[in-house]
Design an enzyme around this catalytic site. Structure first.
Site, mmCIF file in Angstrom:
data_model
loop_
_atom_site.group_PDB
_atom_site.id
_atom_site.type_symbol
_atom_site.label_atom_id
_atom_site.label_comp_id
_atom_site.label_asym_id
_atom_site.label_seq_id
_atom_site.Cartn_x
_atom_site.Cartn_y
_atom_site.Cartn_z
ATOM 1 N N HIS A 31 56.643 -24.209 50.834
ATOM 2 C CA HIS A 31 58.205 -24.425 51.099
ATOM 3 C C HIS A 31 58.832 -25.099 50.190
ATOM 4 O O HIS A 31 59.789 -25.965 50.601
ATOM 5 C CB HIS A 31 58.174 -25.086 52.484
ATOM 6 C CG HIS A 31 57.595 -24.300 53.656
ATOM 7 N ND1 HIS A 31 56.214 -24.246 54.139
ATOM 8 C CD2 HIS A 31 58.243 -23.446 54.497
ATOM 9 C CE1 HIS A 31 55.903 -23.398 54.945
ATOM 10 N NE2 HIS A 31 57.222 -23.006 55.123
ATOM 11 N N ASP A 59 59.766 -18.818 48.094
ATOM 12 C CA ASP A 59 58.248 -18.821 48.194
ATOM 13 C C ASP A 59 57.843 -17.574 48.318
ATOM 14 O O ASP A 59 56.577 -16.975 48.048
ATOM 15 C CB ASP A 59 57.702 -19.843 49.120
ATOM 16 C CG ASP A 59 58.356 -21.278 48.915
ATOM 17 O OD1 ASP A 59 57.240 -22.015 48.201
ATOM 18 O OD2 ASP A 59 59.484 -21.553 49.039
ATOM 19 N N TYR A 60 58.510 -16.710 49.120
ATOM 20 C CA TYR A 60 58.073 -15.574 49.641
ATOM 21 C C TYR A 60 58.662 -14.330 48.618
ATOM 22 O O TYR A 60 58.199 -13.106 49.032
ATOM 23 C CB TYR A 60 58.547 -15.313 51.072
ATOM 24 C CG TYR A 60 58.134 -16.278 51.885
ATOM 25 C CD1 TYR A 60 56.945 -16.944 51.748
ATOM 26 C CD2 TYR A 60 58.956 -17.088 52.874
ATOM 27 C CE1 TYR A 60 56.436 -18.259 52.452
ATOM 28 C CE2 TYR A 60 58.553 -18.433 53.451
ATOM 29 C CZ TYR A 60 57.461 -18.798 53.341
ATOM 30 O OH TYR A 60 57.130 -20.028 53.792
ATOM 31 N N GLU A 108 65.822 -10.915 56.575
ATOM 32 C CA GLU A 108 65.176 -11.517 57.566
ATOM 33 C C GLU A 108 65.980 -12.301 58.443
ATOM 34 O O GLU A 108 66.693 -13.471 57.331
ATOM 35 C CB GLU A 108 63.852 -11.989 57.480
ATOM 36 C CG GLU A 108 62.709 -11.179 57.032
ATOM 37 C CD GLU A 108 61.563 -11.770 55.906
ATOM 38 O OE1 GLU A 108 61.450 -12.876 55.908
ATOM 39 O OE2 GLU A 108 60.945 -10.939 55.230
ATOM 40 N N GLU A 120 59.034 -8.258 52.660
ATOM 41 C CA GLU A 120 59.858 -8.540 51.496
ATOM 42 C C GLU A 120 59.855 -7.449 50.555
ATOM 43 O O GLU A 120 60.986 -7.106 49.756
ATOM 44 C CB GLU A 120 59.320 -9.768 50.783
ATOM 45 C CG GLU A 120 59.718 -10.852 51.451
ATOM 46 C CD GLU A 120 58.744 -11.277 52.616
ATOM 47 O OE1 GLU A 120 57.675 -10.697 52.795
ATOM 48 O OE2 GLU A 120 59.181 -12.106 53.613
ATOM 49 N N GLN A 135 64.154 -14.478 52.436
ATOM 50 C CA GLN A 135 64.380 -15.727 53.128
ATOM 51 C C GLN A 135 64.377 -17.142 52.435
ATOM 52 O O GLN A 135 65.049 -17.919 52.199
ATOM 53 C CB GLN A 135 63.681 -15.709 54.450
ATOM 54 C CG GLN A 135 64.252 -16.763 55.460
ATOM 55 C CD GLN A 135 63.657 -16.302 56.876
ATOM 56 O OE1 GLN A 135 62.785 -16.278 57.184
ATOM 57 N NE2 GLN A 135 64.789 -16.012 57.677
#
Ligand SMILES: Cc1ncc(C[n+]2csc(CCOP(=O)(O)OP(=O)(O)O)c2C)c(N)n1
Ligand SMILES: [Mg+2]
Length: 817
Positions: free
Chosen positions: A606, A564-565, A508, A539, A561
């Site tokens: 974050h 956390d994701y 991304e 993802e 990116q």
């Protein structure tokens, strides 16, 4: 001029060919069906543990096999035995070897007994780990059990063709593609299309316009749950209609077909393959009206949830029965009045069916004997050793009982053999005779053999193993060239793209703007939008894309990116990527590099650093936690020299810090599995990684002021961790240990503690309780104060270390509170 008789002859030859093909197809379908029927019996009689078979799905798979060419890839699920048989990659004997879990890769080429039967694979690698020429063989990526888990990788397998066709820099990689002509074929059950991974893959393949043919085997059920609970309108092709391409917009070609209609299936599969192969347009084939003659699996019976009507319908629409009827009814009358048939009478088919049954019965017997013979010879060795031991021992009667019990087991396993011999040891613990040593050696060697069978190939064991890649230090010019650290990332990626033609980087915002932290700035412009590209926000399929590309010889760097994701992708990393080499006994690999950034920032989503969760889920993937960008860049350089998958987590708050720019960009290498002592000290060993390291370094100065001299170790590599056992050497000096990280309590810090205290025997050197300092149990609250009260601060670290010193010497280090 052609004579009339010539025409007839040509037709006759053509018809004979056709007839041979049809009857051969029918034979394969019968063999496959017999495997399913006998396979179920083998489970129900206890010779195999679990069975899930391809009965009721045979005929479309024959059609798919006809359209499948060398170089193509399959990414499918447990129903596909007929397809594997039709492409010549699975024999009936191998089918049973898999069912019995025969651990010889030659007997069970799918997984050497590591996977349940029905999980198919071909071999992409030679024994030495080198790639085979994948363009000359039929390829099946190795199946996994989680439904729809085969989808993300399918995207990458298909995209590889697109890259090979359109990207000049890789067109010499002839082992993997001939002009991108290869199609990736996905198979999935109707119910599994309910999974998000399916929809994510469908959308992404439509966006990317890749040569993917998605086959949905629709039998109206997912175990006991009917389509009305699975799919809107009970039809996946109905709801995906909006994906149909038209004159203006790219999209899919969609076909709907009944799974018992052999003639139509063959035709549609040829059309589908042509569209995907030539135009690089994805295709969906919704194959309806399939059945489950024996129900879902050996775990239950479908009479419990299917009504009489449905069961009757399934019997009538059984695709093999339908093909049989078609063969019997078939008549072709030529203009001259000749009539062509496939068989003269039903008798011909009965003979064929009988032969198929005989073939499968003997394949089953051979597979069982081959499986059992290995165990039998181990069993007779064990029995003899137990006998000899009994003769010498005062507990002989008990040992003889172990032996007779072992010999009475009707289907003995290695577990039985080892369990009996190991149970013997306590009986002879106080005795000494030569036979005892023979027994001990037998157990040791059986355990070592079992290790080879069940525990090897977690990571690469070839000459390309990343762990073997030699360190190369960064070189610096004489005048100190301090830059924003992200420049080091960028210039190193530039060097990587120049040096390795097969590297593609995507994620991304990774393409046009060169990632959110500018680590790829300008590189899309320089290397083109195939090698450096943007992806949608997805993802799991970004990882799948990477897995598939890596399985076809490219070196993808897939960017997630933010750390956390990564959780969106963790399932596919865990189930697919991490197990790939293990589950194929080293016959497939996907050396995918996953790039992400994380640790310290502020906010619930974050700031995460869920390292414990990650490392516990991805054994088989290297997990690297560089403290700065030079270290990170060095990891990418190392990883590209090896053939293991890895996750690299850059420090999100490190891109703007100054670091010195090395001159050997693309070349210097950070070693894997090696810690670095970044400050020598005498009082306590502080082990940390990532963003907390910088705080520890700061605190070290304050501690010095109060007379505490800490030694700081940078973990660098969580998986594998400290292969040289350097941490314990530090403990031998300081006798105290603190582990600092920003994971939850009991997360990665607990893992590090176990490694150092238990595995490295660090407990021997400790004078005080080994400790951890971590973030709180909850996620990180937003803002400066949220961070301060959620994660370990400089003061927390100072006080923790001070308290440990106070405990040891309260006089010198007076209590702070
Ligand atoms: C993620 C996940 N959830 C649940 C299961 C258990 N399970 C195995 S097969 C299956 C049904 C699949 O049905 P379908 O996709 O229609 O395939 P079919 O078996 O009918 O061919 C389920 C729920 C699983 N393997 N993986
Ligand atoms: Mg189904």
């Amino acid at each position: 001029m052609m004579q009339e008789t010539d025409v007839l002859n040509t037709q006759e030859i053509t018809f004979n060919d056709f007839k041979r093909e049809v009857l051969n197809d029918y034979r394969i379908a019968r063999v496959s069906r017999e495997c399913s029927l006998l396979g179920r019996r083998e489970v129900l009689t206890g010779k195999a543990k679990f069975g899930i078979f391809g009965d009721g799905k045979e005929i479309p798979q024959l059609a798919m096999a006809k359209a499948f060419k060398v170089g193509d890839f399959r990414s499918g699920y447990y129903r596909d035995q007929t397809f594997m048989m039709a492409i010549g990659e699975l024999t009936a004997q191998q089918f049973f070897a898999g069912l019995y879990a025969h651990t010889d890769i030659k007997a069970d080429p799918m997984s050497a007994g590591r996977q349940m039967g029905g999980h198919f694979a071909t071999h992409s690698l030679h024994d030495n780990g080198n790639w085979k020429d994948l363009t000359k063989q039929y390829n099946s990526s190795s199946d996994i059990s989680p439904t729809a888990g085969q989808m993300p990788r399918l995207l990458g397998l298909a995209q590889a063709s697109k890259i090979y066709r359109n990207e000049k820099s890789v067109q010499n990689n002839t082992n993997f593609s001939i002009n991108g002509n290869e199609v990736a074929w996905g198979t999935i059950g109707n119910a599994s299309t309910s999974e998000g991974l399916f929809f994510e893959t469908i959308n992404a393949a439509g966006v990317l316009q890749v040569p993917m043919v998605m086959n949905v085997w629709d039998d109206e059920y997912g175990i006991s749950v009917h389509a009305k609970h699975q799919t809107t309108k009970e039809s996946i092709s109905e709801i995906l209609k909006g994906f149909q391409r038209d004159n203006e917009k790219n999209g899919y070609e969609i076909f709907v077909i009944n799974g018992w209609d052999y003639v139509q299936l063959v035709d549609i599969y040829q059309k589908a393959a042509k569209i995907a192969r030539e135009e690089h347009v994805p295709v969906l084939i919704h194959v309806k009206e399939l059945t489950q003659p024996q129900g879902h699996s050996t775990s239950g019976s479908h009479e419990r949830y299917k009504g009489k009507e449905r069961l009757k319908w399934e019997k009538e629409h059984d695709c093999v029965t339908k093909m049989r009827e078609w063969i019997l009814d078939f008549e072709l009358e030529t203009e001259t009045g000749d009539i062509f048939r496939f068989v003269d009478s039903e008798e011909d088919l009965l003979i064929l069916e009988k032969e198929a049954k005989k073939e499968v019965t003997s394949a089953k017997r051979n597979a069982w004997n081959a499986y059992l013979n290995e165990i039998k010879s181990e069993l007779s060795d064990a029995a003899e050793i137990l006998d000899n031991t009994a003769n010498k021992s005062k507990n002989g009667a008990f040992i003889l009982k172990l032996k007779t019990d072992l010999l009475e087991i009707s289907e003995p396993t290695r577990k039985d053999i080892l369990s009996s011999t190991r149970k013997c040891l306590p009986y002879i613990k106080d005795e000494h005779f030569a036979e005892k040593i023979v027994l001990q050696n037998f157990i040791k060697s059986a355990t070592e053999n079992a290790y080879q069978k069940y525990s090897t190939h977690l990571t690469s064991e070839t000459e390309f193993a990343t762990i073997e890649v030699i360190e190369k230090k960064p070189i610096y010019s004489q005048e100190k060239n301090l830059v924003d650290a992200r420049i080091i990332m960028r210039d190193n990626f530039d060097a990587i793209l120049k040096k390795h033609n097969d590297v593609v980087i995507f994620g991304e915002d990774a393409g046009f703007i060169g990632d959110v932290n500018q680590g790829l700035e300008g590189l899309q412009e320089k290397y083109g939008d195939i090698r450096v590209s943007d992806t949608g926000i997805r993802e799991a399929t970004i990882i799948g894309q990477g897995i598939g590309l890596a399985m076809r010889g490219l070196r993808p760097i897939a960017e997630i990116q933010y750390l956390d994701y990564l959780l969106y992708a963790l399932q596919i990393m865990s189930d697919d990527l991490a197990t790939l080499r293990y589950r194929t006994f080293g016959k497939q690999k996907a050396p995918l590099i996953i790039r992400t950034r994380g640790h310290r920032l502020e906010g619930i989503w974050h700031a995460g650093s869920p390292m414990g969760g990650i490392i516990n889920n991805v054994r088989g993937i290297h997990v690297l936690v560089p403290r700065n960008m030079t270290k990170a860049a060095g990891f990418y350089n190392t990883l590209l020299e090896g053939d293991d998958p890895a996750l690299v987590i850059e420090c999100l708050n490190g891109y703007r810090l100054k670091e010195e720019l090395p001159t050997n960009l693309g070349d210097f290498r950070t070693p894997i599995g090696v810690i670095e002592t970044i400050k020598q000290g005498t009082d306590i060993t502080v082990v940390s990684y990532g963003s907390t390291l910088r705080i520890v370094e700061e605190v070290a100065k304050d501690l010095n002021q109060v007379g505490i001299n800490i030694e700081i170790i940078d973990v660098q590599s969580l998986l594998p961790f400290d292969i040289n056992h350097d941490c314990v050497k530090s403990l031998a000096k300081t006798n105290k240990l603190l582990i600092v990280d920003e994971d939850v309590p009991g997360g990665a810090s607990a893992y590090l503690l176990q490694e150092i205290i238990e595995k490295q025997n660090g407990y021997q050197y400790l004078d005080s309780k080994p400790s951890t300092l971590t973030a709180k149990d909850h996620r990180t609250a937003y803002g400066t104060d949220g961070d301060y009260f959620s994660k370990p601060s400089a003061e927390d670290i100072f006080e923790k270390i001070y308290a440990i010193m106070h405990e040891e010497n309260p006089q010198k280090f007076k209590s702070l509170y």
